[in-house]
Design a protein around this motif. Structure first.
Motif, mmCIF file in Angstrom:
data_model
loop_
_atom_site.group_PDB
_atom_site.id
_atom_site.type_symbol
_atom_site.label_atom_id
_atom_site.label_comp_id
_atom_site.label_asym_id
_atom_site.label_seq_id
_atom_site.Cartn_x
_atom_site.Cartn_y
_atom_site.Cartn_z
ATOM 1 N N LEU A 1 45.647 51.748 20.835
ATOM 2 C CA LEU A 1 44.240 51.489 20.561
ATOM 3 C C LEU A 1 44.121 50.488 19.419
ATOM 4 N N LYS A 2 43.497 49.365 19.722
ATOM 5 C CA LYS A 2 43.249 48.331 18.717
ATOM 6 C C LYS A 2 41.836 47.819 18.916
ATOM 7 N N LEU A 3 41.177 47.520 17.800
ATOM 8 C CA LEU A 3 39.830 46.974 17.870
ATOM 9 C C LEU A 3 39.837 45.652 18.644
ATOM 10 N N SER A 4 40.866 44.853 18.456
ATOM 11 C CA SER A 4 40.935 43.563 19.156
ATOM 12 C C SER A 4 41.006 43.763 20.672
ATOM 13 N N ARG A 5 41.711 44.785 21.126
ATOM 14 C CA ARG A 5 41.817 45.062 22.558
ATOM 15 C C ARG A 5 40.458 45.503 23.117
ATOM 16 N N ILE A 6 39.756 46.349 22.379
ATOM 17 C CA ILE A 6 38.420 46.773 22.808
ATOM 18 C C ILE A 6 37.474 45.574 22.825
ATOM 19 N N PHE A 7 37.602 44.712 21.834
ATOM 20 C CA PHE A 7 36.760 43.525 21.756
ATOM 21 C C PHE A 7 37.012 42.600 22.949
ATOM 22 N N VAL A 8 38.269 42.427 23.342
ATOM 23 C CA VAL A 8 38.600 41.594 24.504
ATOM 24 C C VAL A 8 38.001 42.205 25.771
ATOM 25 N N GLY B 1 34.480 49.687 34.879
ATOM 26 C CA GLY B 1 35.531 50.700 34.789
ATOM 27 C C GLY B 1 36.904 50.109 35.008
ATOM 28 N N MET B 2 36.988 49.173 35.946
ATOM 29 C CA MET B 2 38.268 48.527 36.217
ATOM 30 C C MET B 2 38.696 47.642 35.040
ATOM 31 N N ILE B 3 37.775 46.880 34.480
ATOM 32 C CA ILE B 3 38.096 45.976 33.363
ATOM 33 C C ILE B 3 38.586 46.775 32.163
ATOM 34 N N PHE B 4 37.796 47.746 31.730
ATOM 35 C CA PHE B 4 38.185 48.539 30.556
ATOM 36 C C PHE B 4 39.457 49.335 30.829
ATOM 37 N N GLY B 5 39.579 49.881 32.033
ATOM 38 C CA GLY B 5 40.771 50.642 32.387
ATOM 39 C C GLY B 5 42.030 49.793 32.354
ATOM 40 N N LEU B 6 41.968 48.591 32.908
ATOM 41 C CA LEU B 6 43.133 47.709 32.908
ATOM 42 C C LEU B 6 43.560 47.310 31.497
ATOM 43 N N ILE B 7 42.593 47.104 30.626
ATOM 44 C CA ILE B 7 42.905 46.600 29.284
ATOM 45 C C ILE B 7 43.251 47.717 28.301
ATOM 46 N N LEU B 8 42.670 48.905 28.467
ATOM 47 C CA LEU B 8 42.854 49.963 27.460
ATOM 48 C C LEU B 8 43.823 51.077 27.855
ATOM 49 N N SER C 1 35.494 44.252 26.019
ATOM 50 C CA SER C 1 34.035 44.165 25.918
ATOM 51 C C SER C 1 33.543 42.742 26.185
ATOM 52 N N THR C 2 34.278 41.757 25.698
ATOM 53 C CA THR C 2 33.884 40.355 25.905
ATOM 54 C C THR C 2 33.985 39.970 27.379
ATOM 55 N N ILE C 3 35.091 40.336 28.026
ATOM 56 C CA ILE C 3 35.240 40.044 29.457
ATOM 57 C C ILE C 3 34.136 40.739 30.248
ATOM 58 N N ASN C 4 33.890 41.996 29.922
ATOM 59 C CA ASN C 4 32.833 42.754 30.600
ATOM 60 C C ASN C 4 31.468 42.121 30.356
ATOM 61 N N MET C 5 31.217 41.702 29.116
ATOM 62 C CA MET C 5 29.940 41.097 28.766
ATOM 63 C C MET C 5 29.707 39.825 29.583
ATOM 64 N N ILE C 6 30.702 38.954 29.632
ATOM 65 C CA ILE C 6 30.532 37.681 30.335
ATOM 66 C C ILE C 6 30.432 37.889 31.847
ATOM 67 N N LEU C 7 31.411 38.588 32.407
ATOM 68 C CA LEU C 7 31.482 38.725 33.862
ATOM 69 C C LEU C 7 30.399 39.644 34.424
ATOM 70 N N VAL C 8 30.272 40.823 33.839
ATOM 71 C CA VAL C 8 29.360 41.828 34.394
ATOM 72 C C VAL C 8 27.939 41.677 33.852
ATOM 73 N N ASN C 9 27.796 41.740 32.526
ATOM 74 C CA ASN C 9 26.450 41.763 31.937
ATOM 75 C C ASN C 9 25.689 40.451 32.108
#
Length: 188
Positions: free
Chosen positions: A112-119, A100-107, A121-129
């Motif tokens: 709204l840009k696909l590249s921003r969502i992708f960034v 929630g913090m990662i997506f909230g800070l970035i979005l 999602s990528t940070i969340n994927m690496i760090l969290v998932n």
């Protein structure tokens, strides 16, 4: 610079909690998330597609990192009580809050840009998932997790474009209806 900017974003997000519409909408999104968690498409034993991430990420987009952190943790605990998939582990609640913090800070309050969502999602994927989820699973089941790390990485890489594009299209579609604009006008 980043710390000052993120501090102001957190403060703006915290102010959202004073708004009845924020509380009402996050409650509705929480209910949607719980319902969607019951529907999963099983592709393989290790690759399952679910849409329960959508309502949470919409909340993060709309209300920012402070609300997102609280929302993520709350949804994790709520989903555990409604549909437990194993023993409760606070590490996964921390992960949900961090998402929630990662997506909230970035979005939050950004175009709204696909590249921003992708960034995000990528940070969340690496760090969290990949990193944190793997660590928490390791603390639960031990060394057996090491063999599953490559599968977890492949699964996350496979889901990354799907989840990013799908979230972008859903938010764009909702935005096209004027709902978000109406929410923002009534928040003033």
């Amino acid at each position: 610079f980043f710390m000052k900017k993120s501090d102001s974003i957190f403060k703006e997000s915290a102010k959202e909690l004073k708004n009845t519409r924020c509380i009402t909408l996050t409650a509705m999104l929480a209910a949607m998330s719980v319902i969607l968690s019951h529907f999963t498409i099983v592709v393989t034993e290790s690759l399952k597609i679910s849409f329960f991430f959508l309502p949470s990420r919409i909340a993060y987009y709309l209300f920012g990192p402070f609300v997102g952190t609280i929302f993520g943790a709350t949804i994790d605990i709520l989903n555990f009580f409604v549909k437990p998939t194993g023993p409760f582990h606070p590490g996964f609640t921390i992960n949900a809050a961090l998402s929630g913090m990662i997506f909230g800070l970035i979005l939050y309050k950004k175009p709204l840009k696909l590249s921003r969502i992708f960034v995000a999602s990528t940070i969340n994927m690496i760090l969290v998932n990949i990193i944190l989820n793997t660590f928490w699973i390791y603390t639960i089941i031990g060394n057996a997790i090491i063999a599953s790390i490559p599968i977890r990485i492949i699964k996350n890489i496979a889901l990354l474009p799907f989840e990013s594009i799908f979230l972008f299209l859903v938010i764009k579609s909702i935005d096209a209806t004027g709902v978000f604009k109406l929410l923002k006008q009534n928040n003033r």
